[in-house]
Scaffold this active site. Structure first.
Site, PDB file in Angstrom:
ATOM      1  N   VAL A 173       0.847  -1.205   0.000  1.00  0.00           N
ATOM      2  CA  VAL A 173       0.000   0.000   0.000  1.00  0.00           C
ATOM      3  C   VAL A 173       0.877   1.248   0.000  1.00  0.00           C
ATOM      4  O   VAL A 173       0.650   2.196  -0.767  1.00  0.00           O
ATOM      5  CB  VAL A 173      -0.943  -0.010   1.239  1.00  0.00           C
ATOM      6  CG1 VAL A 173      -1.677   1.319   1.381  1.00  0.00           C
ATOM      7  CG2 VAL A 173      -1.944  -1.164   1.133  1.00  0.00           C
ATOM      8  N   VAL A 174       1.902   1.232   0.846  1.00  0.00           N
ATOM      9  CA  VAL A 174       2.769   2.420   0.952  1.00  0.00           C
ATOM     10  C   VAL A 174       3.509   2.652  -0.361  1.00  0.00           C
ATOM     11  O   VAL A 174       3.495   3.766  -0.918  1.00  0.00           O
ATOM     12  CB  VAL A 174       3.777   2.256   2.123  1.00  0.00           C
ATOM     13  CG1 VAL A 174       4.802   3.386   2.130  1.00  0.00           C
ATOM     14  CG2 VAL A 174       3.026   2.206   3.453  1.00  0.00           C
ATOM     15  N   GLN A 211       0.853 -20.213  16.326  1.00  0.00           N
ATOM     16  CA  GLN A 211       0.263 -20.322  14.973  1.00  0.00           C
ATOM     17  C   GLN A 211       0.178 -18.982  14.254  1.00  0.00           C
ATOM     18  O   GLN A 211       0.065 -18.925  13.036  1.00  0.00           O
ATOM     19  CB  GLN A 211      -1.167 -20.888  15.060  1.00  0.00           C
ATOM     20  CG  GLN A 211      -1.238 -22.301  15.570  1.00  0.00           C
ATOM     21  CD  GLN A 211      -2.657 -22.682  15.989  1.00  0.00           C
ATOM     22  OE1 GLN A 211      -3.401 -23.256  15.217  1.00  0.00           O
ATOM     23  NE2 GLN A 211      -3.031 -22.371  17.219  1.00  0.00           N
ATOM     24  N   GLY A 237      -2.532 -36.300   7.013  1.00  0.00           N
ATOM     25  CA  GLY A 237      -3.153 -37.632   6.971  1.00  0.00           C
ATOM     26  C   GLY A 237      -3.673 -38.015   8.345  1.00  0.00           C
ATOM     27  O   GLY A 237      -3.505 -39.152   8.799  1.00  0.00           O
ATOM     28  N   GLY A 286      -9.804  -8.692   9.588  1.00  0.00           N
ATOM     29  CA  GLY A 286     -10.839  -9.707   9.358  1.00  0.00           C
ATOM     30  C   GLY A 286     -12.196  -9.083   9.086  1.00  0.00           C
ATOM     31  O   GLY A 286     -12.304  -7.875   8.866  1.00  0.00           O
ATOM     32  N   ASP A 287     -13.239  -9.919   9.123  1.00  0.00           N
ATOM     33  CA  ASP A 287     -14.561  -9.404   8.734  1.00  0.00           C
ATOM     34  C   ASP A 287     -15.093  -8.357   9.709  1.00  0.00           C
ATOM     35  O   ASP A 287     -15.842  -7.459   9.304  1.00  0.00           O
ATOM     36  CB  ASP A 287     -15.563 -10.548   8.515  1.00  0.00           C
ATOM     37  CG  ASP A 287     -15.573 -11.556   9.646  1.00  0.00           C
ATOM     38  OD1 ASP A 287     -14.869 -11.320  10.652  1.00  0.00           O
ATOM     39  OD2 ASP A 287     -16.285 -12.565   9.537  1.00  0.00           O
ATOM     40  N   ARG A 342       0.907 -43.161  21.196  1.00  0.00           N
ATOM     41  CA  ARG A 342      -0.189 -42.448  21.847  1.00  0.00           C
ATOM     42  C   ARG A 342      -1.171 -41.918  20.818  1.00  0.00           C
ATOM     43  O   ARG A 342      -0.970 -42.043  19.613  1.00  0.00           O
ATOM     44  CB  ARG A 342       0.378 -41.244  22.623  1.00  0.00           C
ATOM     45  CG  ARG A 342       1.094 -41.617  23.894  1.00  0.00           C
ATOM     46  CD  ARG A 342       1.756 -40.391  24.483  1.00  0.00           C
ATOM     47  NE  ARG A 342       2.304 -40.673  25.795  1.00  0.00           N
ATOM     48  CZ  ARG A 342       3.247 -39.954  26.385  1.00  0.00           C
ATOM     49  NH1 ARG A 342       3.769 -38.903  25.748  1.00  0.00           N
ATOM     50  NH2 ARG A 342       3.668 -40.257  27.579  1.00  0.00           N
ATOM     51  N   ASP A 395      -7.473 -17.077   9.801  1.00  0.00           N
ATOM     52  CA  ASP A 395      -8.628 -17.981   9.894  1.00  0.00           C
ATOM     53  C   ASP A 395      -9.194 -18.462   8.555  1.00  0.00           C
ATOM     54  O   ASP A 395      -9.916 -19.452   8.515  1.00  0.00           O
ATOM     55  CB  ASP A 395      -9.754 -17.311  10.692  1.00  0.00           C
ATOM     56  CG  ASP A 395      -9.351 -16.992  12.125  1.00  0.00           C
ATOM     57  OD1 ASP A 395      -8.427 -17.668  12.633  1.00  0.00           O
ATOM     58  OD2 ASP A 395      -9.936 -16.073  12.716  1.00  0.00           O
TER      59      ASP A 395
HETATM   60  O1  F6P Z   1      -8.717 -14.308  14.288  1.00  0.00           O
HETATM   61  C1  F6P Z   1      -7.458 -14.827  14.537  1.00  0.00           C
HETATM   62  C2  F6P Z   1      -7.433 -15.585  15.833  1.00  0.00           C
HETATM   63  O2  F6P Z   1      -6.132 -16.089  16.037  1.00  0.00           O
HETATM   64  C3  F6P Z   1      -8.464 -16.715  15.953  1.00  0.00           C
HETATM   65  O3  F6P Z   1      -8.051 -17.876  15.279  1.00  0.00           O
HETATM   66  C4  F6P Z   1      -8.536 -16.868  17.451  1.00  0.00           C
HETATM   67  O4  F6P Z   1      -9.778 -17.426  17.832  1.00  0.00           O
HETATM   68  C5  F6P Z   1      -8.390 -15.454  17.931  1.00  0.00           C
HETATM   69  O5  F6P Z   1      -7.753 -14.725  16.911  1.00  0.00           O
HETATM   70  C6  F6P Z   1      -7.603 -15.290  19.207  1.00  0.00           C
HETATM   71  O6  F6P Z   1      -7.469 -13.930  19.475  1.00  0.00           O
HETATM   72  P1  F6P Z   1      -6.600 -13.311  20.653  1.00  0.00           P
HETATM   73  O7  F6P Z   1      -5.150 -13.573  20.352  1.00  0.00           O
HETATM   74  O8  F6P Z   1      -6.927 -11.857  20.652  1.00  0.00           O
HETATM   75  O9  F6P Z   1      -7.044 -14.016  21.887  1.00  0.00           O
END
Ligand code: F6P
Length: 320
Positions: free
Chosen positions: A24-25, A253, A186, A103-104, A163, A128
């Site tokens: 964007v910049v 993650q 898998g 996000g949305d 396990r 997500d």
């Molecule tokens: O929207 C991204 C996300 O990582 C979701 O997968 C998760 O439910 C949420 O944010 C966790 O948010 P926070 O780190 O603010 O607790």
């Protein structure tokens, strides 16, 4: 004709957001616009935490996870009076338009701001993959690869100890991270909001598996399905023969250097957002459908049905 644009990141951070900011910049500057970075998402917009950026402000950030502009979730942004403060802050600096990466939930704020006279374009920045107006969100691919890397490691110890690993992954109410990582691994079982499995059935299938002499298993579960994943693992241990251990992968993650896919996606979408603003468009969001960069009205986008990946759900059974 617009002269100045702003950019912000909002909601949960996602790898690739920095690449989108950079795009964007750089695109804005290329077309002679002044470009401003808003810190801390909508919160910074309301607090007036807005700084002018130059091309060096975004040097060397393509490989960095997180967001250099920081991010926040501001519930109060739903109130018009709060948004009016943001509009006033933008007007004071002569900023005509805004790119919102998030996000949305962030999209709705962008639409409302557009209705108050500031053209906004949304970019889908979330791990997500829960936005129907794009095949992939920025950050999903990196997150998926991180999960696969973690599950590969957990698999080693699961195999050695014979396990059952119950691995809970993020995704909010969307099962894509669980589904895609489960297919990639898998996994013996994948449990998502689109593919829920009654607990009794989980127990019965794992019992069958154990009795068929398979002494280790990987089960991938979307977050928010089981209130207590450790209690779920305990039940598996008590009822199936497997010794089950639950792992919640958590915010590892969301971190890390973005994948090449996310970087390219973010670059394409960021440049497209600037094109849209230059054309006078607002209240829209950018997506990638069938490898083409597209844009949708935000209200329309939020009504679109999400792809539930039925053909991939089929794979769970076919590849068992
Ligand atoms: O929207 C991204 C996300 O990582 C979701 O997968 C998760 O439910 C949420 O944010 C966790 O948010 P926070 O780190 O603010 O607790």
């Amino acid at each position: 004709m617009i002269k100045k644009i702003g950019v912000l990141t909002s909601g949960g951070d996602a790898p690739g957001m920095n690449c989108a900011i950079r795009a964007v910049v750089r695109a804005g500057l290329k077309y002679g616009l002044g470009v401003y970075g808003v810190n801390d998402g909508y919160k910074g917009l309301v607090e007036g935490d807005i700084v002018e950026l130059d091309r060096h402000s975004v040097s060397d950030i393509v490989s960095r996870g997180g967001t250099v502009l920081k991010t926040a979730r501001l519930r109060e942004f739903k109130e018009e009076s709060v948004r009016q403060i943001a509009v006033n802050n933008l007007r004071k600096l002569g900023i005509d338009a805004l790119v919102v990466i998030g996000g949305d939930g962030s999209y709705m704020g962008a639409k409302k701001l557009t209705e108050m006279g500031i053209n906004c374009v949304g970019l889908p920045g979330t791990i997500d993959n829960d936005i129907a107006s794009t095949d992939y969100t920025i950050g999903f691919d990196t997150c998926l690869n991180t999960i696969v890397d973690c599950v590969d490691k957990i698999r080693d110890t699961t195999e050695s100890h014979q396990r059952c690993a119950i691995i809970e992954v993020m995704g909010n109410h969307c099962g894509d991270l669980a589904l895609f990582s489960g297919i990639a691994e898998g996994a013996e079982m994948i449990i998502t909001p689109d593919h829920p499995i009654p607990e009794e059935e989980v127990m019965a299938s794992l019992r069958d598996l154990y009795e068929s002499k398979k002494k280790r298993a990987v089960v991938i579960v979307s977050e928010k399905i089981y209130p207590d994943i450790h209690a779920f693992a305990k039940r598996i241990t008590e009822e199936t023969g497997f010794e089950a251990k639950a792992e919640v992968l958590g915010r590892v993650q969301r971190g890390g250097s973005p994948s090449a896919f996310d970087r390219v996606l973010a670059a394409r979408m960021g440049a497209h957002a600037v094109d849209c603003l230059l054309e006078g468009k607002g209240g829209i969001c950018v997506g990638m459908i069938n490898n083409k960069i597209v844009d949708y009205d935000i209200y329309e986008a939020l009504q679109l049905p999400r792809d539930k990946h039925i053909s991939m759900l089929r794979l769970i059974d076919v590849l068992k």
